[in-house]
Scaffold this motif. Sequence first.
Motif, PDB file in Angstrom:
ATOM      1  N   ILE A  21      31.958 -14.981  -8.014  1.00  0.00           N
ATOM      2  CA  ILE A  21      30.544 -14.843  -8.363  1.00  0.00           C
ATOM      3  C   ILE A  21      30.413 -13.480  -9.027  1.00  0.00           C
ATOM      4  CG2 ILE A  21      28.190 -14.655  -7.491  1.00  0.00           C
ATOM      5  CD1 ILE A  21      29.061 -16.406  -5.135  1.00  0.00           C
ATOM      6  N   SER A  22      29.972 -13.446 -10.273  1.00  0.00           N
ATOM      7  CA  SER A  22      29.979 -12.190 -11.031  1.00  0.00           C
ATOM      8  C   SER A  22      29.113 -11.107 -10.404  1.00  0.00           C
ATOM      9  CB  SER A  22      29.558 -12.433 -12.480  1.00  0.00           C
ATOM     10  OG  SER A  22      28.283 -13.026 -12.519  1.00  0.00           O
ATOM     11  N   GLY A  23      27.948 -11.442  -9.927  1.00  0.00           N
ATOM     12  CA  GLY A  23      27.046 -10.452  -9.357  1.00  0.00           C
ATOM     13  C   GLY A  23      25.651 -11.010  -9.229  1.00  0.00           C
ATOM     14  N   ILE A  24      24.658 -10.124  -9.151  1.00  0.00           N
ATOM     15  CA  ILE A  24      23.271 -10.532  -8.960  1.00  0.00           C
ATOM     16  C   ILE A  24      22.780 -11.426 -10.097  1.00  0.00           C
ATOM     17  CG2 ILE A  24      22.243  -8.493 -10.063  1.00  0.00           C
ATOM     18  CD1 ILE A  24      20.178  -8.587  -7.656  1.00  0.00           C
ATOM     19  N   GLU A  25      23.429 -11.352 -11.251  1.00  0.00           N
ATOM     20  CA  GLU A  25      23.029 -12.162 -12.404  1.00  0.00           C
ATOM     21  C   GLU A  25      23.574 -13.586 -12.375  1.00  0.00           C
ATOM     22  OE1 GLU A  25      26.923 -10.206 -13.567  1.00  0.00           O
ATOM     23  OE2 GLU A  25      25.200  -9.724 -12.310  1.00  0.00           O
ATOM     24  N   CYS A  26      24.453 -13.924 -11.448  1.00  0.00           N
ATOM     25  CA  CYS A  26      25.056 -15.259 -11.386  1.00  0.00           C
ATOM     26  C   CYS A  26      24.011 -16.289 -10.954  1.00  0.00           C
ATOM     27  CB  CYS A  26      26.224 -15.258 -10.411  1.00  0.00           C
ATOM     28  SG  CYS A  26      27.031 -16.859 -10.306  1.00  0.00           S
ATOM     29  N   PRO A  27      23.778 -17.320 -11.761  1.00  0.00           N
ATOM     30  CA  PRO A  27      22.761 -18.320 -11.415  1.00  0.00           C
ATOM     31  C   PRO A  27      23.024 -19.052 -10.099  1.00  0.00           C
ATOM     32  CG  PRO A  27      23.428 -18.551 -13.706  1.00  0.00           C
ATOM     33  CD  PRO A  27      24.361 -17.565 -13.079  1.00  0.00           C
ATOM     34  N   PHE A  28      24.287 -19.169  -9.695  1.00  0.00           N
ATOM     35  CA  PHE A  28      24.622 -19.897  -8.463  1.00  0.00           C
ATOM     36  C   PHE A  28      23.924 -19.311  -7.239  1.00  0.00           C
ATOM     37  CE2 PHE A  28      27.334 -20.015  -4.644  1.00  0.00           C
ATOM     38  CZ  PHE A  28      27.217 -21.370  -4.349  1.00  0.00           C
ATOM     39  N   ILE A  29      23.778 -18.000  -7.163  1.00  0.00           N
ATOM     40  CA  ILE A  29      23.258 -17.392  -5.932  1.00  0.00           C
ATOM     41  C   ILE A  29      21.784 -17.716  -5.671  1.00  0.00           C
ATOM     42  CG2 ILE A  29      24.972 -15.552  -5.910  1.00  0.00           C
ATOM     43  CD1 ILE A  29      22.811 -13.638  -6.938  1.00  0.00           C
ATOM     44  N   THR A  30      21.088 -18.246  -6.668  1.00  0.00           N
ATOM     45  CA  THR A  30      19.682 -18.610  -6.467  1.00  0.00           C
ATOM     46  C   THR A  30      19.504 -20.098  -6.173  1.00  0.00           C
ATOM     47  OG1 THR A  30      19.314 -18.941  -8.829  1.00  0.00           O
ATOM     48  CG2 THR A  30      18.869 -16.730  -7.945  1.00  0.00           C
ATOM     49  N   THR A  31      20.603 -20.844  -6.096  1.00  0.00           N
ATOM     50  CA  THR A  31      20.512 -22.284  -5.857  1.00  0.00           C
ATOM     51  C   THR A  31      20.429 -22.595  -4.364  1.00  0.00           C
ATOM     52  OG1 THR A  31      22.903 -22.645  -5.715  1.00  0.00           O
ATOM     53  CG2 THR A  31      21.888 -22.735  -7.931  1.00  0.00           C
ATOM     54  N   ALA A  32      19.994 -23.813  -4.070  1.00  0.00           N
ATOM     55  CA  ALA A  32      19.893 -24.255  -2.673  1.00  0.00           C
ATOM     56  C   ALA A  32      21.261 -24.375  -2.011  1.00  0.00           C
ATOM     57  CB  ALA A  32      19.154 -25.588  -2.613  1.00  0.00           C
ATOM     58  N   SER A  33      22.312 -24.560  -2.793  1.00  0.00           N
ATOM     59  CA  SER A  33      23.652 -24.712  -2.210  1.00  0.00           C
ATOM     60  C   SER A  33      24.368 -23.383  -1.979  1.00  0.00           C
ATOM     61  CB  SER A  33      24.507 -25.622  -3.097  1.00  0.00           C
ATOM     62  OG  SER A  33      24.612 -25.082  -4.392  1.00  0.00           O
ATOM     63  N   ALA A  34      23.770 -22.284  -2.392  1.00  0.00           N
ATOM     64  CA  ALA A  34      24.389 -20.969  -2.178  1.00  0.00           C
ATOM     65  C   ALA A  34      24.323 -20.600  -0.696  1.00  0.00           C
ATOM     66  CB  ALA A  34      23.683 -19.904  -3.004  1.00  0.00           C
ATOM     67  N   PRO A  35      25.379 -20.012  -0.169  1.00  0.00           N
ATOM     68  CA  PRO A  35      25.328 -19.533   1.217  1.00  0.00           C
ATOM     69  C   PRO A  35      24.263 -18.438   1.365  1.00  0.00           C
ATOM     70  CG  PRO A  35      27.591 -19.551   0.387  1.00  0.00           C
ATOM     71  CD  PRO A  35      26.685 -19.800  -0.786  1.00  0.00           C
ATOM     72  N   ASN A  36      23.854 -18.216   2.588  1.00  0.00           N
ATOM     73  CA  ASN A  36      22.890 -17.152   2.852  1.00  0.00           C
ATOM     74  C   ASN A  36      23.665 -15.846   3.023  1.00  0.00           C
ATOM     75  OD1 ASN A  36      21.019 -15.325   3.811  1.00  0.00           O
ATOM     76  ND2 ASN A  36      19.894 -16.859   4.960  1.00  0.00           N
ATOM     77  N   TYR A  37      23.965 -15.203   1.903  1.00  0.00           N
ATOM     78  CA  TYR A  37      24.765 -13.985   1.920  1.00  0.00           C
ATOM     79  C   TYR A  37      24.095 -12.848   2.677  1.00  0.00           C
ATOM     80  CZ  TYR A  37      27.545 -16.349  -1.631  1.00  0.00           C
ATOM     81  OH  TYR A  37      28.326 -17.241  -2.301  1.00  0.00           O
ATOM     82  N   TRP A  38      22.770 -12.760   2.605  1.00  0.00           N
ATOM     83  CA  TRP A  38      22.058 -11.661   3.266  1.00  0.00           C
ATOM     84  C   TRP A  38      22.141 -11.770   4.780  1.00  0.00           C
ATOM     85  CZ3 TRP A  38      21.036  -7.520   0.625  1.00  0.00           C
ATOM     86  CH2 TRP A  38      20.957  -7.629  -0.757  1.00  0.00           C
ATOM     87  N   LEU A  39      21.936 -12.974   5.311  1.00  0.00           N
ATOM     88  CA  LEU A  39      22.042 -13.155   6.758  1.00  0.00           C
ATOM     89  C   LEU A  39      23.480 -12.919   7.209  1.00  0.00           C
ATOM     90  CD1 LEU A  39      20.640 -13.857   9.387  1.00  0.00           C
ATOM     91  CD2 LEU A  39      21.085 -16.281   8.896  1.00  0.00           C
ATOM     92  N   GLU A  40      24.432 -13.394   6.435  1.00  0.00           N
ATOM     93  CA  GLU A  40      25.844 -13.177   6.743  1.00  0.00           C
ATOM     94  C   GLU A  40      26.169 -11.673   6.755  1.00  0.00           C
ATOM     95  OE1 GLU A  40      29.539 -14.559   7.868  1.00  0.00           O
ATOM     96  OE2 GLU A  40      27.754 -15.762   7.544  1.00  0.00           O
TER      97      GLU A  40
END
Length: 170
Positions: A21-40
Amino acid sequence: MVLNGGSGSNHDYLLVPSCRISGIECPFITTASAPNYWLEAWNNAQPGQPGHVVYPHIGLGVNSADPTIRMQDQLHIHLAGIHSGIQTQLNNHDSAISNDPTRWRNQIVPVWGLTSTGLPAPRSYRVLHVANLNGNLFRLLLDSVVRPTGTTMAAQMLAVTPRLTGSGGF
């Protein structure tokens, strides 16, 4: 995975996704299938965990894609100690900070910190109270700040710290 942040300290760790995942600009991190990185990240910063941040105040953060700030093209969330003065300043602004995401883009507070040379300097931050880290904060940022202001995710930095006053949360 949780890695040491490179400083050799016990209050500087990185949560790094195992997929590319490249960074905050990666579209994947805003999808419903993205893990909850913040809680992790938050869970890993707690006592007994691989990234236990041994510091009175914990902060989580993601840098923008700006190459003067971010050195890697791999998403990583910093798990680190934050200066008590920063937490005090946020506490002093607590009553003025809303939990309404539609107000996030316009809720700006000044916070004094230190520059890379150690000199004090003011910075302005958009702020929002969230009750917990159960939602996708990247998606919340996209919907509440990025789209309404016409900016890009790549230009955003996102930091999370516990709310020590009021009804808790972050």
